[in-house]
Design a protein around this motif. Structure first.
Motif, PDB file in Angstrom:
ATOM      1  N   LYS A 194       0.983  -1.456  -0.347  1.00 15.34           N
ATOM      2  CA  LYS A 194      -0.206  -0.132   0.022  1.00 15.34           C
ATOM      3  C   LYS A 194       0.777   1.317  -0.256  1.00 15.34           C
ATOM      4  N   THR A 195       2.193   1.253   0.376  1.00 12.20           N
ATOM      5  CA  THR A 195       3.057   2.550   0.815  1.00 12.20           C
ATOM      6  C   THR A 195       4.020   2.587  -0.764  1.00 12.20           C
ATOM      7  N   GLN A 196       4.327   1.488  -0.836  1.00 14.93           N
ATOM      8  CA  GLN A 196       5.556   1.197  -2.117  1.00 14.93           C
ATOM      9  C   GLN A 196       6.255   2.231  -1.992  1.00 14.93           C
ATOM     10  N   GLY A 197       7.004   2.193  -0.113  1.00 14.06           N
ATOM     11  CA  GLY A 197       8.165   3.105  -0.343  1.00 14.06           C
ATOM     12  C   GLY A 197       9.131   2.915  -1.337  1.00 14.06           C
ATOM     13  N   ALA A 198       9.440   2.126  -1.467  1.00 13.08           N
ATOM     14  CA  ALA A 198      10.884   2.111  -2.478  1.00 13.08           C
ATOM     15  C   ALA A 198      10.781   2.881  -3.969  1.00 13.08           C
ATOM     16  N   LYS A 199       8.936   2.794  -4.019  1.00 14.48           N
ATOM     17  CA  LYS A 199       9.277   3.077  -5.686  1.00 14.48           C
ATOM     18  C   LYS A 199       9.228   4.791  -5.274  1.00 14.48           C
ATOM     19  N   VAL A 200       9.098   5.042  -4.370  1.00 14.55           N
ATOM     20  CA  VAL A 200       8.918   6.664  -4.121  1.00 14.55           C
ATOM     21  C   VAL A 200      10.890   6.707  -3.837  1.00 14.55           C
ATOM     22  N   ILE A 201      11.640   5.729  -2.965  1.00 17.89           N
ATOM     23  CA  ILE A 201      13.005   6.615  -2.665  1.00 17.89           C
ATOM     24  C   ILE A 201      13.228   6.035  -4.370  1.00 17.89           C
ATOM     25  N   TYR A 202      13.210   5.467  -5.726  1.00 17.86           N
ATOM     26  CA  TYR A 202      13.477   5.421  -6.502  1.00 17.86           C
ATOM     27  C   TYR A 202      13.170   6.629  -7.050  1.00 17.86           C
ATOM     28  N   ALA A 203      11.760   6.966  -7.392  1.00 14.54           N
ATOM     29  CA  ALA A 203      11.467   8.122  -8.015  1.00 14.54           C
ATOM     30  C   ALA A 203      12.065   9.175  -7.069  1.00 14.54           C
ATOM     31  N   SER A 204      12.180   9.043  -6.443  1.00  8.45           N
ATOM     32  CA  SER A 204      13.372  10.734  -5.910  1.00  8.45           C
ATOM     33  C   SER A 204      14.604  11.001  -5.758  1.00  8.45           C
ATOM     34  N   VAL A 205      15.434   9.717  -5.792  1.00  6.80           N
ATOM     35  CA  VAL A 205      16.950   9.540  -5.430  1.00  6.80           C
ATOM     36  C   VAL A 205      17.647   8.931  -6.351  1.00  6.80           C
ATOM     37  N   VAL A 206      17.011   7.970  -6.606  1.00  6.20           N
ATOM     38  CA  VAL A 206      17.852   7.275  -7.491  1.00  6.20           C
ATOM     39  C   VAL A 206      18.293   7.315  -8.836  1.00  6.20           C
ATOM     40  N   LYS A 207      16.569   7.448  -9.871  1.00  5.55           N
ATOM     41  CA  LYS A 207      16.462   8.033 -10.960  1.00  5.55           C
ATOM     42  C   LYS A 207      16.952   9.642 -10.759  1.00  5.55           C
ATOM     43  N   PRO A 208      16.494  10.428 -10.474  1.00  3.27           N
ATOM     44  CA  PRO A 208      16.924  11.414 -10.957  1.00  3.27           C
ATOM     45  C   PRO A 208      18.654  11.695 -10.629  1.00  3.27           C
ATOM     46  N   TYR A 209      19.345  11.283 -10.207  1.00  3.97           N
ATOM     47  CA  TYR A 209      20.397  10.843  -9.126  1.00  3.97           C
ATOM     48  C   TYR A 209      21.903  10.035 -10.249  1.00  3.97           C
ATOM     49  N   LEU A 210      21.129   8.848  -9.749  1.00  5.68           N
ATOM     50  CA  LEU A 210      21.767   7.913 -10.787  1.00  5.68           C
ATOM     51  C   LEU A 210      21.440   7.483 -11.664  1.00  5.68           C
ATOM     52  N   VAL A 211      20.339   7.853 -12.353  1.00  2.26           N
ATOM     53  CA  VAL A 211      20.069   6.799 -13.529  1.00  2.26           C
ATOM     54  C   VAL A 211      21.085   8.109 -14.532  1.00  2.26           C
ATOM     55  N   PRO A 212      21.093   9.085 -14.940  1.00  2.00           N
ATOM     56  CA  PRO A 212      21.686   9.834 -15.755  1.00  2.00           C
ATOM     57  C   PRO A 212      22.787   9.209 -15.494  1.00  2.00           C
ATOM     58  N   HIS A 213      23.731   9.234 -14.626  1.00  2.00           N
ATOM     59  CA  HIS A 213      25.232   9.034 -14.480  1.00  2.00           C
ATOM     60  C   HIS A 213      25.883   7.951 -15.440  1.00  2.00           C
ATOM     61  N   LEU A 214      24.451   7.198 -15.581  1.00  2.00           N
ATOM     62  CA  LEU A 214      24.870   5.656 -16.023  1.00  2.00           C
ATOM     63  C   LEU A 214      24.426   5.687 -16.984  1.00  2.00           C
ATOM     64  N   GLY A 215      24.436   6.554 -18.349  1.00  2.00           N
ATOM     65  CA  GLY A 215      23.863   6.366 -19.025  1.00  2.00           C
ATOM     66  C   GLY A 215      22.515   6.402 -19.929  1.00  2.00           C
ATOM     67  N   LEU A 216      22.118   6.355 -19.064  1.00  2.00           N
ATOM     68  CA  LEU A 216      19.852   5.306 -19.152  1.00  2.00           C
ATOM     69  C   LEU A 216      19.357   5.981 -19.565  1.00  2.00           C
ATOM     70  N   LYS A 217      18.743   6.142 -20.871  1.00  2.00           N
ATOM     71  CA  LYS A 217      17.521   7.137 -20.791  1.00  2.00           C
ATOM     72  C   LYS A 217      16.295   6.024 -20.846  1.00  2.00           C
ATOM     73  N   ALA A 218      14.732   7.266 -19.900  1.00  2.00           N
ATOM     74  CA  ALA A 218      13.596   6.404 -20.342  1.00  2.00           C
ATOM     75  C   ALA A 218      13.418   6.132 -20.930  1.00  2.00           C
ATOM     76  N   ALA A 219      12.533   4.783 -20.805  1.00  2.00           N
ATOM     77  CA  ALA A 219      12.604   3.918 -22.463  1.00  2.00           C
ATOM     78  C   ALA A 219      11.096   3.878 -21.974  1.00  2.00           C
ATOM     79  N   ALA A 220      10.666   3.131 -22.796  1.00  4.16           N
ATOM     80  CA  ALA A 220       9.566   2.303 -22.505  1.00  4.16           C
ATOM     81  C   ALA A 220       8.995   1.006 -22.665  1.00  4.16           C
ATOM     82  N   LYS A 221       8.618   0.191 -21.661  1.00  2.00           N
ATOM     83  CA  LYS A 221       8.999  -0.719 -20.858  1.00  2.00           C
ATOM     84  C   LYS A 221       9.210  -1.776 -21.600  1.00  2.00           C
TER      85      LYS A 221
END
Length: 164
Positions: A134-161
């Motif tokens: 019901k809280t899915q806190g891991a998704k919150v952390i991913y969206a607010s920390v991992v995705k904006p700060y780590l994903v760009p440094h890995l050279g990954l772009k948002a893509a369709a699943k």
């Protein structure tokens, strides 16, 4: 003394003590019938588990807290892998990613973290918040920390699943 004889002796002793306390014996009998486990074994399991849990809670509790962070998520991850839906797979991959980062950061920071009052219960609550559906806190952390700060440094772009 044979192992079966020892077990029977223990069961008789536990049942003898329980029969003196109907306040405990009667509800335990109902639980025993529902679980289809002898009530003596339930009492023995509680008698063994409670001191172990209390010991770990009052001495840092890392084993108990790690079990909180592992047991249900492992079960739910296996269930997600075996289900045909993809949404639950993403939830549990995200949890394991956040959990891994948390453990990596926690290791070197442990010498500071043990000074925080009630750190172990806070950690347990955080882990449950991360994986509770019901809280899915891991998704919150991913969206607010991992995705904006780590994903760009890995050279990954948002893509369709991807489809399987």
């Amino acid at each position: 003394m044979a192992p079966n004889k020892t077990i029977e002796t223990m069961k008789e002793k536990v049942n003898g003590v329980l029969s003196k306390y109907p306040v405990i014996d009667e509800p335990l009998q109902k639980v025993s019938e529902n679980l289809k486990i002898d009530k003596a074994f339930i009492v023995i399991a509680i008698a063994v588990a409670v001191p172990i849990i209390l010991y770990h809670l009052y001495t840092g509790g890392s084993l108990v807290i790690d079990l909180i962070g592992f047991l249900y998520p492992v079960y739910a991850s296996i269930k997600a892998i075996e289900s045909p839906a993809d949404g639950d797979d993403t939830l549990w991959l995200t949890y394991w990613l956040v959990f891994s980062f948390f453990k990596i950061i926690e290791g070197p920071a442990d010498f500071l973290l043990h000074y925080i009052p009630f750190y172990q219960p806070i950690k347990a609550a955080f882990l449950v918040w991360c994986y509770y559906p019901k809280t899915q806190g891991a998704k919150v952390i991913y969206a607010s920390v991992v995705k904006p700060y780590l994903v760009p440094h890995l050279g990954l772009k948002a893509a369709a699943k991807k489809e399987d």
